[in-house]
Design a protein around this motif. Sequence first.
Motif, short mmCIF file in Angstrom:
data_model
loop_
_atom_site.label_atom_id
_atom_site.label_comp_id
_atom_site.label_asym_id
_atom_site.label_seq_id
_atom_site.Cartn_x
_atom_site.Cartn_y
_atom_site.Cartn_z
N ALA A 57 0.83 -1.21 0.00
CA ALA A 57 0.00 0.00 0.00
C ALA A 57 0.86 1.26 0.00
CB ALA A 57 -0.93 -0.01 1.21
N LYS A 58 1.98 1.23 0.73
CA LYS A 58 2.84 2.41 0.83
C LYS A 58 3.85 2.51 -0.31
CE LYS A 58 5.05 3.53 4.57
NZ LYS A 58 4.94 4.89 5.04
N GLY A 59 4.09 1.38 -1.03
CA GLY A 59 5.19 1.36 -1.99
C GLY A 59 6.52 1.44 -1.25
N ARG A 60 6.58 0.71 -0.12
CA ARG A 60 7.77 0.80 0.76
C ARG A 60 8.75 -0.32 0.44
NH1 ARG A 60 8.09 2.71 6.49
NH2 ARG A 60 9.43 1.39 7.74
N PRO A 61 10.06 -0.01 0.36
CA PRO A 61 11.06 -1.07 0.12
C PRO A 61 11.02 -2.10 1.24
CG PRO A 61 12.07 1.13 -0.04
CD PRO A 61 10.68 1.33 0.47
N PRO A 144 3.98 1.71 10.29
CA PRO A 144 4.82 2.79 9.80
C PRO A 144 3.94 4.03 9.66
CG PRO A 144 4.09 1.47 7.96
CD PRO A 144 3.50 0.84 9.21
N SER A 145 4.54 5.16 9.35
CA SER A 145 3.74 6.35 9.06
C SER A 145 2.83 6.04 7.87
CB SER A 145 4.67 7.51 8.75
OG SER A 145 5.67 7.13 7.82
N ALA A 146 1.59 6.60 7.91
CA ALA A 146 0.56 6.22 6.93
C ALA A 146 0.59 7.11 5.68
CB ALA A 146 -0.82 6.28 7.59
N ASN A 147 1.79 7.27 5.11
CA ASN A 147 1.96 8.04 3.88
C ASN A 147 2.43 7.10 2.77
OD1 ASN A 147 4.30 8.12 5.84
ND2 ASN A 147 5.35 8.54 3.92
N SER A 148 2.33 7.56 1.51
CA SER A 148 3.03 6.85 0.44
C SER A 148 4.51 7.02 0.71
CB SER A 148 2.73 7.48 -0.92
OG SER A 148 1.38 7.36 -1.22
N PRO A 152 6.10 13.31 2.83
CA PRO A 152 6.14 13.67 4.25
C PRO A 152 5.09 12.88 5.03
CG PRO A 152 6.11 15.65 2.88
CD PRO A 152 5.84 14.48 1.96
N SER A 153 5.39 12.54 6.28
CA SER A 153 4.45 11.77 7.11
C SER A 153 3.15 12.55 7.31
CB SER A 153 5.09 11.48 8.46
OG SER A 153 6.15 10.58 8.32
N PRO A 154 2.02 11.81 7.43
CA PRO A 154 0.71 12.48 7.57
C PRO A 154 0.44 12.93 9.00
CG PRO A 154 0.45 10.10 7.47
CD PRO A 154 1.91 10.35 7.37
MG MG Z 1 7.76 6.83 7.66
#
Ligand code: MG
Length: 351
Positions: A57-61, A144-148, A152-154
């Motif tokens: 969902a985040k596109g996180r590595p 994690p922070s709920a941003n893409s 910047p974090s939401p």
């Molecule tokens: Mg974060």
Amino acid sequence: MKTILATVDNKQPEQKWIKQAADILKNGGLVAFPTETVYGLGANGLDACACKKIYEAKGRPSDNPLILHIAEKKDLYTIVKEVPQKAEKLMNAFWPGPLTMIFQKEDCVPYEITGGFSTVAVRFPSHTVAQAIIKASGLPIAAPSANSSGKPSPTKASHVIFDLNGKIDMIIDGGNAEFGLESTIIDVSEEIPTLLRPGAITKEMIENVIGQIEIDPTILTKPSQNLVPKAPGMKYTHYSPKADVILVQGNDLSIVQQNINHFVERELQLSKKVGILATDQTKQYYDCGIVLSLGNRENLEEIGSNLFKHLRKFDFLGVDIVYSETVPEKGEGLAIMNRLQKAAGYKIINV
Ligand code: MG
Ligand code: TXA
């Protein structure tokens, strides 16, 4: 996917929504919820499949590990191997609150959430809504922070909706995040604790409780091949709005203002849309460009709480380039400068 949006009272959240959020988490789904730092994107922290959805969902590595959130101190002992004495002291001083600690992980914590490390990050948030959801689920919640990834974090539910609507099961709106910067991270898994990410619990506050600590050198220096941050998430320099951000730093604020005015004029001649990150003490001295004040220079908590919101606002307004003032790197100023440097990709002009 249709995302359920629920607005709750942030002091006395409605049980109906808390139960629904907890049920989604127990069934392997994703719920974004407020914490006192930034909004988090939660999943069952002991379920590798559920956590995989966070990364998608985040596109996180996948090498970037997650923080496990608990709602009672005793829950720590089931997910970590040992709790060093210094960690006990920090827990007693700052939990619940914006402090994350890194421990040796217990076997029940999957490697998928620790980025393959044998350590795990744990935090006990103070936010009533976060605590209610974690308690109702009966699980450690990876969040994690709920941003893409890269944004910047939401600090508000609208930021989460903008990044993740349609990609997650539920978003709980509990108003503005109080601190607006992610938690302080300290590694207590080794003899001398090391600060990996500065936040509202400052180095000075920590040293008052456990004595001298080390500080990861990449907190204020650009990471490189030879200088790799211990927290994988801190290696990403682009943590930023779409606009280019340039920091303008100097001992004399009036010289900083003059220079920013001069840079802005030059950009306007090139037909660029320009933003300025100012402070209450300086905002009236800027002649043109879109000026947003981070708050009172004497109140670093206020500045920290507005930073991500303003960076997102500049994106929303379609600004091409942002010139920003800086703050001294003391107390919470270290966390603010760490995030500003990342947003700027370490572009800084000394005047
Ligand atoms: Mg974060
Ligand atoms: O305030 C916060 O901490 C928020 C709220 C939601 O609690 N969460 C947050 O999570 O900022 P995230 O995933 O955006 O940042 C976690 C940071 C990343 O830089 C990650 O690399 C680091 O913590 N981290 C997690 N586990 C680690 C570990 N075992 N060793 C080193 N760094 C770790």
